[in-house]
Structure formats: structure tokens, C-alpha cells
Design an enzyme around this catalytic site. Sequence first.
Site, PDB file in Angstrom:
ATOM      1  N   LEU A  93       0.816  -1.099   0.008  1.00  0.00           N
ATOM      2  CA  LEU A  93      -0.017  -0.048  -0.010  1.00  0.00           C
ATOM      3  C   LEU A  93       1.060   1.165  -0.075  1.00  0.00           C
ATOM      4  O   LEU A  93       2.003   1.191   0.293  1.00  0.00           O
ATOM      5  CB  LEU A  93      -0.757   0.037   1.206  1.00  0.00           C
ATOM      6  CG  LEU A  93      -1.930  -1.242   1.117  1.00  0.00           C
ATOM      7  CD1 LEU A  93      -2.317  -1.534   2.524  1.00  0.00           C
ATOM      8  CD2 LEU A  93      -2.985  -1.007   0.182  1.00  0.00           C
ATOM      9  N   THR A 126       6.458   0.720   1.974  1.00  0.00           N
ATOM     10  CA  THR A 126       7.329   1.289   2.766  1.00  0.00           C
ATOM     11  C   THR A 126       6.637   2.594   3.632  1.00  0.00           C
ATOM     12  O   THR A 126       6.190   3.288   2.804  1.00  0.00           O
ATOM     13  CB  THR A 126       8.331   2.099   1.666  1.00  0.00           C
ATOM     14  OG1 THR A 126       8.883   1.172   0.617  1.00  0.00           O
ATOM     15  CG2 THR A 126       9.199   2.992   2.417  1.00  0.00           C
ATOM     16  N   LYS A 177      15.383  -0.016   5.332  1.00  0.00           N
ATOM     17  CA  LYS A 177      14.798   0.518   4.044  1.00  0.00           C
ATOM     18  C   LYS A 177      15.100   2.167   3.929  1.00  0.00           C
ATOM     19  O   LYS A 177      15.670   2.475   3.186  1.00  0.00           O
ATOM     20  CB  LYS A 177      13.294   0.362   4.000  1.00  0.00           C
ATOM     21  CG  LYS A 177      12.770   1.100   2.610  1.00  0.00           C
ATOM     22  CD  LYS A 177      13.097   0.388   1.249  1.00  0.00           C
ATOM     23  CE  LYS A 177      12.181   1.420   0.383  1.00  0.00           C
ATOM     24  NZ  LYS A 177      12.602   0.999  -1.061  1.00  0.00           N
TER      25      LYS A 177
END
Length: 296
Positions: free
Chosen positions: A65, A97, A172
Site C-alpha cells: 500500500l 514502505t 529501507k
Amino acid sequence: MANIAFIGLGNMGGPMAINLAKAGHNVCVFDLSADAVAHVVEAGATTKANAIECVQGAQFVISMLPAGKHVDAVYLTEKSGLINYIEPGCLVIDSSTIDAATSCKVAKALTEKGICFVDAPVSGGVGGAVAGTLSFMVGGSAKEFEQAKPILDAMGKNIFHAGEHGAGQIAKVCNNMLLSVLMVGTSEALQLGLANGLDPKVLSNIMSNSSGSNWTLDVYNPCPEVMENVPSSNDYQGGFMVDLMAKDLGLATETALASQSSTPMGTLARSLYAMHAASGNGNKDFSSIFNMFNKK
Ligand code: NAD
């Protein structure tokens, strides 16, 4: 083969779900866009009327999403949140993310109901999603990681266990903050060479084989015509959008503030990408920041 519910079939989620179906899994998909659903169903998945019906009986639920608010709403909304319908023992894999705080909040709520969770954001872009060569950065217990790995293997090449819940999201943002700094540095160095009469191909070759070597220079060169098959040689189309890099740098800034970390280079890169996006470049590849340093 597993029963998998997949929610969010955009640029990334669509091809990821298709790869799971191609690997032989029973994949039931849902997206707010009927077109996105139809495309994945054509490639071998099934669908139901809504996400709630998709997750019933699923052994794995995967979500891809846009941002933290979507993930929070999909799982935790009172009554209609998927937390009320996912069966205990199921593993939820959120590959969006998002901020680590939301990941940890969702993980805690699911765990309290006997549902397992990993945050598993990806690197590798749309090309990696289509080719099934994504890198996954996974946050969760060792047991949850082992449970997730065979499923992630069908969508990716490198599957890393970063640590506990939220650690995948932290890994990340660290990676993308570094990537943005390297892209800005490579761009200004190449423009400095150009402004002083150097051929960018020659300069790139020199720096790639010297201590300035890095991925943005060696593999994803931002100067047009230095390399084939990279966004800079295709008018900065395709690749990883400036808007998405700006979003990730916002997450990096929030993460730095929350941990009282000093990230001067990341903060500067965020500012440059915000300016670049505001100048109408949001849909271009992030290597287009090269043009910001163009003297002409
Ligand atoms: P996208 O906007 O193309 O897709 C998001 C999808 O989610 C859309 O199809 C939208 O309709 C759907 N959606 C939104 N709310 C929903 C809901 N409540 N229920 C069902 N579906 C819903 O985004 P994307 O490019 O696929 O990126 C997804 C995530 O992956 C983002 O967090 C992004 O930062 C991350 N990411 C993207 C890239 C990339 O190159 N695009 C690379 C790495 C990571």
C-alpha cells in the site's frame, strides 16, 4: 502451495502478486481499482468482493500500500479492519514502505490476537517486481522470518532478516537515504566535469574505476547517453520516481528526529528532492536531479 491474500495491486503489488500465482500459490487479490484487480486475475489470481472475504482462510496476507495511514486503516479500522477477520496463526507480510512506528503498532495489535507479522519493504523498483528479483528487508522474530521466506523467495532474490518488528523499515530508510546522497553527489561531480570540458563517458569511466565508484555512477548513471537502458537515456522515464524518493526521505527525517540522530547529508538531499519535485519533476526518475546542477 499456500493460500495467499494480496491487498494493493499497484505498480509494485500487481507484478508481485502475479509472480506468486505463477509460482503455483492460490492468490486471492483485492485493490480499490477494478482495473488493477482485473489485470492480476487475468494472470492467474482469483478475487472476491472485498479484502475481508479475501483474507478468510488465508495462511498469508500480503499488503503493498502507498503509506502508513493506508496500512493502519486496512488492518486496524474498528469493525472493518482486517485484524477482525484474519485467522490466528496466519502470517501478515506488509511490504509497503512506511514509518517503523506504524509497522510496530500493527505488529503489536496483530500479535495480541495470535496473528504473526513481518514488515518486509523492498528495494529493486518495478523492474525488480516484474522480474521477481526484489530485495526484501524483513523485520520480525526469527520464526516469523523463516515462515515468510519461502513466500518472499517467489518474489525476490535477496531476503534479509534486519531484526525485530520495524527493523525492515529502518533498513529501507537508511538504504534510500544513502542512495539519494550518492545520486546527488554523483550528479554534481559529473556536472563539474562537464562544466570544465570533460566528456561524461570518460569521466564516468575514470571515477567508476577509482575511489568515487558507487552504484549511481556505475550502474544507474544520471547523465544522458553515458549508459544505455537507464532512465537518464530515456528522458528520465521509468525507474524510481522523485515523489517516492521524497516520501522515503521524509520517513528518514522522521526516523532521525525520533532517535535524535544527526543526518546532515540526508537532510540536504531531502531538501533538494523536495525542491526538484516542486519544480514539476515528481513523476520523473530520481536520477533527474542531475539537471538541477546543469549550468546551461
Ligand atoms: P501504487 O500507488 O502504484 O499502488 C498502491 C495500490 O494500493 C493502488 O493500486 C491503490 O489502489 C491500492 N490501495 C490503496 N488503498 C487501498 C485499500 N484500502 N485497499 C486496497 N487497495 C488499496 O504504489 P506502488 O508504486 O505499488 O508502491 C507501493 C509501496 O511500495 C509504497 O509504499 C512505495 O513507497 C513502495 N515502493 C515503491 C517502489 C516503486 O518503484 N514504485 C519501489 C520500492 C518501494
